[in-house]
Write a protein that holds these residues in place. Structure first.
Motif, mmCIF file in Angstrom:
data_model
loop_
_atom_site.group_PDB
_atom_site.id
_atom_site.type_symbol
_atom_site.label_atom_id
_atom_site.label_comp_id
_atom_site.label_asym_id
_atom_site.label_seq_id
_atom_site.Cartn_x
_atom_site.Cartn_y
_atom_site.Cartn_z
ATOM 1 N N LEU A 97 0.841 -1.190 0.000
ATOM 2 C CA LEU A 97 0.000 0.000 0.000
ATOM 3 C C LEU A 97 0.879 1.243 0.000
ATOM 4 O O LEU A 97 1.770 1.370 0.846
ATOM 5 N N GLN A 98 0.601 2.159 -0.898
ATOM 6 C CA GLN A 98 1.395 3.384 -1.015
ATOM 7 C C GLN A 98 1.313 4.187 0.280
ATOM 8 O O GLN A 98 0.228 4.581 0.711
ATOM 9 N N GLY A 99 2.465 4.414 0.903
ATOM 10 C CA GLY A 99 2.523 5.251 2.088
ATOM 11 C C GLY A 99 2.053 4.605 3.384
ATOM 12 O O GLY A 99 1.916 5.283 4.399
ATOM 13 N N TYR A 100 1.798 3.293 3.370
ATOM 14 C CA TYR A 100 1.286 2.617 4.565
ATOM 15 C C TYR A 100 2.305 1.583 5.038
ATOM 16 O O TYR A 100 2.852 0.844 4.219
ATOM 17 N N PRO A 101 2.542 1.508 6.349
ATOM 18 C CA PRO A 101 3.527 0.538 6.845
ATOM 19 C C PRO A 101 3.011 -0.897 6.749
ATOM 20 O O PRO A 101 1.807 -1.136 6.714
ATOM 21 N N SER A 102 3.939 -1.838 6.742
ATOM 22 C CA SER A 102 3.546 -3.246 6.707
ATOM 23 C C SER A 102 2.721 -3.563 7.950
ATOM 24 O O SER A 102 3.036 -3.112 9.041
ATOM 25 N N THR A 103 1.647 -4.307 7.730
ATOM 26 C CA THR A 103 0.675 -4.606 8.782
ATOM 27 C C THR A 103 0.060 -5.965 8.484
ATOM 28 O O THR A 103 -0.003 -6.378 7.339
ATOM 29 N N VAL A 104 -0.430 -6.622 9.525
ATOM 30 C CA VAL A 104 -1.206 -7.854 9.364
ATOM 31 C C VAL A 104 -2.649 -7.498 9.692
ATOM 32 O O VAL A 104 -2.941 -7.026 10.790
ATOM 33 N N PHE A 105 -3.539 -7.698 8.721
ATOM 34 C CA PHE A 105 -4.949 -7.361 8.886
ATOM 35 C C PHE A 105 -5.755 -8.616 9.192
ATOM 36 O O PHE A 105 -5.988 -9.434 8.323
ATOM 37 N N ASP A 113 -7.979 3.351 4.551
ATOM 38 C CA ASP A 113 -8.723 3.950 3.449
ATOM 39 C C ASP A 113 -7.964 3.740 2.136
ATOM 40 O O ASP A 113 -6.785 4.090 2.025
ATOM 41 N N ARG A 114 -8.654 3.162 1.141
ATOM 42 C CA ARG A 114 -8.014 2.851 -0.155
ATOM 43 C C ARG A 114 -7.633 4.104 -0.936
ATOM 44 O O ARG A 114 -6.725 4.072 -1.760
ATOM 45 N N VAL A 115 -8.334 5.193 -0.697
ATOM 46 C CA VAL A 115 -7.999 6.429 -1.415
ATOM 47 C C VAL A 115 -6.723 7.029 -0.833
ATOM 48 O O VAL A 115 -5.824 7.449 -1.563
ATOM 49 N N ALA A 116 -6.621 7.055 0.482
ATOM 50 C CA ALA A 116 -5.438 7.610 1.143
ATOM 51 C C ALA A 116 -4.208 6.718 0.962
ATOM 52 O O ALA A 116 -3.078 7.217 0.878
ATOM 53 N N TYR A 117 -4.430 5.400 0.930
ATOM 54 C CA TYR A 117 -3.331 4.433 0.830
ATOM 55 C C TYR A 117 -3.638 3.421 -0.279
ATOM 56 O O TYR A 117 -3.960 2.273 -0.015
ATOM 57 N N PRO A 118 -3.537 3.852 -1.524
ATOM 58 C CA PRO A 118 -3.906 2.948 -2.621
ATOM 59 C C PRO A 118 -2.937 1.772 -2.749
ATOM 60 O O PRO A 118 -1.731 1.914 -2.539
ATOM 61 N N PRO A 119 -3.476 0.613 -3.111
ATOM 62 C CA PRO A 119 -2.598 -0.533 -3.359
ATOM 63 C C PRO A 119 -1.793 -0.319 -4.636
ATOM 64 O O PRO A 119 -2.314 0.171 -5.638
ATOM 65 N N VAL A 120 -0.528 -0.690 -4.573
ATOM 66 C CA VAL A 120 0.358 -0.617 -5.731
ATOM 67 C C VAL A 120 0.505 -2.005 -6.340
ATOM 68 O O VAL A 120 0.439 -2.170 -7.556
ATOM 69 N N PHE A 121 0.715 -3.005 -5.460
ATOM 70 C CA PHE A 121 0.850 -4.396 -5.878
ATOM 71 C C PHE A 121 -0.074 -5.259 -5.033
ATOM 72 O O PHE A 121 -0.203 -5.041 -3.831
ATOM 73 N N HIS A 122 -0.690 -6.246 -5.664
ATOM 74 C CA HIS A 122 -1.411 -7.323 -4.978
ATOM 75 C C HIS A 122 -0.623 -8.597 -5.220
ATOM 76 O O HIS A 122 -0.286 -8.905 -6.367
ATOM 77 N N LEU A 123 -0.339 -9.335 -4.153
ATOM 78 C CA LEU A 123 0.381 -10.599 -4.264
ATOM 79 C C LEU A 123 -0.528 -11.740 -3.875
ATOM 80 O O LEU A 123 -1.213 -11.674 -2.857
ATOM 81 N N HIS A 124 -0.487 -12.791 -4.659
ATOM 82 C CA HIS A 124 -1.213 -14.024 -4.367
ATOM 83 C C HIS A 124 -0.160 -15.114 -4.242
ATOM 84 O O HIS A 124 0.469 -15.484 -5.239
ATOM 85 N N LEU A 125 0.073 -15.586 -3.016
ATOM 86 C CA LEU A 125 1.032 -16.668 -2.795
ATOM 87 C C LEU A 125 0.269 -17.973 -2.787
ATOM 88 O O LEU A 125 -0.706 -18.122 -2.051
ATOM 89 N N LEU A 126 0.718 -18.944 -3.588
ATOM 90 C CA LEU A 126 0.021 -20.215 -3.651
ATOM 91 C C LEU A 126 0.935 -21.283 -4.231
ATOM 92 O O LEU A 126 2.057 -21.010 -4.648
ATOM 93 N N ARG A 127 0.436 -22.488 -4.246
ATOM 94 C CA ARG A 127 1.191 -23.604 -4.805
ATOM 95 C C ARG A 127 1.099 -23.546 -6.331
ATOM 96 O O ARG A 127 0.029 -23.359 -6.898
ATOM 97 N N GLN A 128 2.247 -23.716 -6.981
ATOM 98 C CA GLN A 128 2.265 -23.784 -8.442
ATOM 99 C C GLN A 128 1.376 -24.928 -8.895
ATOM 100 O O GLN A 128 1.381 -25.998 -8.288
#
Length: 190
Positions: A97-105, A113-128
């Motif tokens: 998230l742009q401008g937001y510290p790493s956090t566990v939700f 707020d998505r407007v204040a802290y827009p996502p830059v990258f979404h990661l999906h970790l899974l088994r190949q």
């Protein structure tokens, strides 16, 4: 809370942003040697979409997912274990998230707020090779090979974005029937 979706025309900078983040992810996760794939609308030349780079990180063993998610939180990503309910128990979802510290939700109530802290990258970790992995690659590849379908998908997303949604998930659900048809076509082409 009402949500608006922003769909932007295709941006030639999206593949470069993916490649830069891919290199960072591969360096960070080198112990597992994962496969890193660019998925979603930003991965299809000519297709507009939300300006968020979707990335799938595939591991040989599902047991690697939790350790990799923890490591990525140390490298600035936010982790969303609240999204690990069926049908996504075998996937870990993270976002930068742009401008937001790493956090566990643990709860959607804690999301910033998505407007204040827009996502830059979404990661999906899974088994190949998991069903999620195969579906997303098949959908991406079909749209890359079929510009008429790609353009129809874009027009639908632009039309849907003109509405106001209860959540991002409601917008995503509105696209589901189209996506399932394309997945079936990809399967038949297979």
């Amino acid at each position: 809370m009402a949500v608006r979706v922003t769909i932007e025309p295709y941006n030639v900078a999206w593949p470069a942003a993916f490649q830069e983040e891919q290199a960072r992810l591969l360096a960070c996760l080198s112990d597992w040697m994962p496969e890193v794939q660019h998925i979603g609308s930003t991965a299809v030349k000519g297709l507009g979409g939300k300006p968020i780079i979707d990335i799938m990180v595939g591991f040989e063993q599902e047991k690697s997912l939790n350790a990799a998610a923890s490591l990525l939180v140390e490298h600035g990503y936010c982790y969303y274990p609240c999204f690990e309910e069926p049908p996504f128990r075998d996937r870990r979802f993270l976002a930068l998230l742009q401008g937001y510290p790493s956090t566990v939700f643990e709860s959607p109530d804690d999301f910033p707020d998505r407007v204040a802290y827009p996502p830059v990258f979404h990661l999906h970790l899974l088994r190949q090779g998991s069903p999620f992995w195969k579906r997303h690659l098949a959908f991406r590849d079909y749209l890359r090979r079929h510009p008429i379908t790609r353009d129809a998908y874009y027009r639908m997303k632009v039309k849907l974005a003109k509405g106001v949604w209860e959540s991002q998930n409601d917008y995503a659900k509105a696209k589901t029937a189209f996506i399932r048809r394309v997945e079936r076509l990809a399967e038949l082409e297979g």
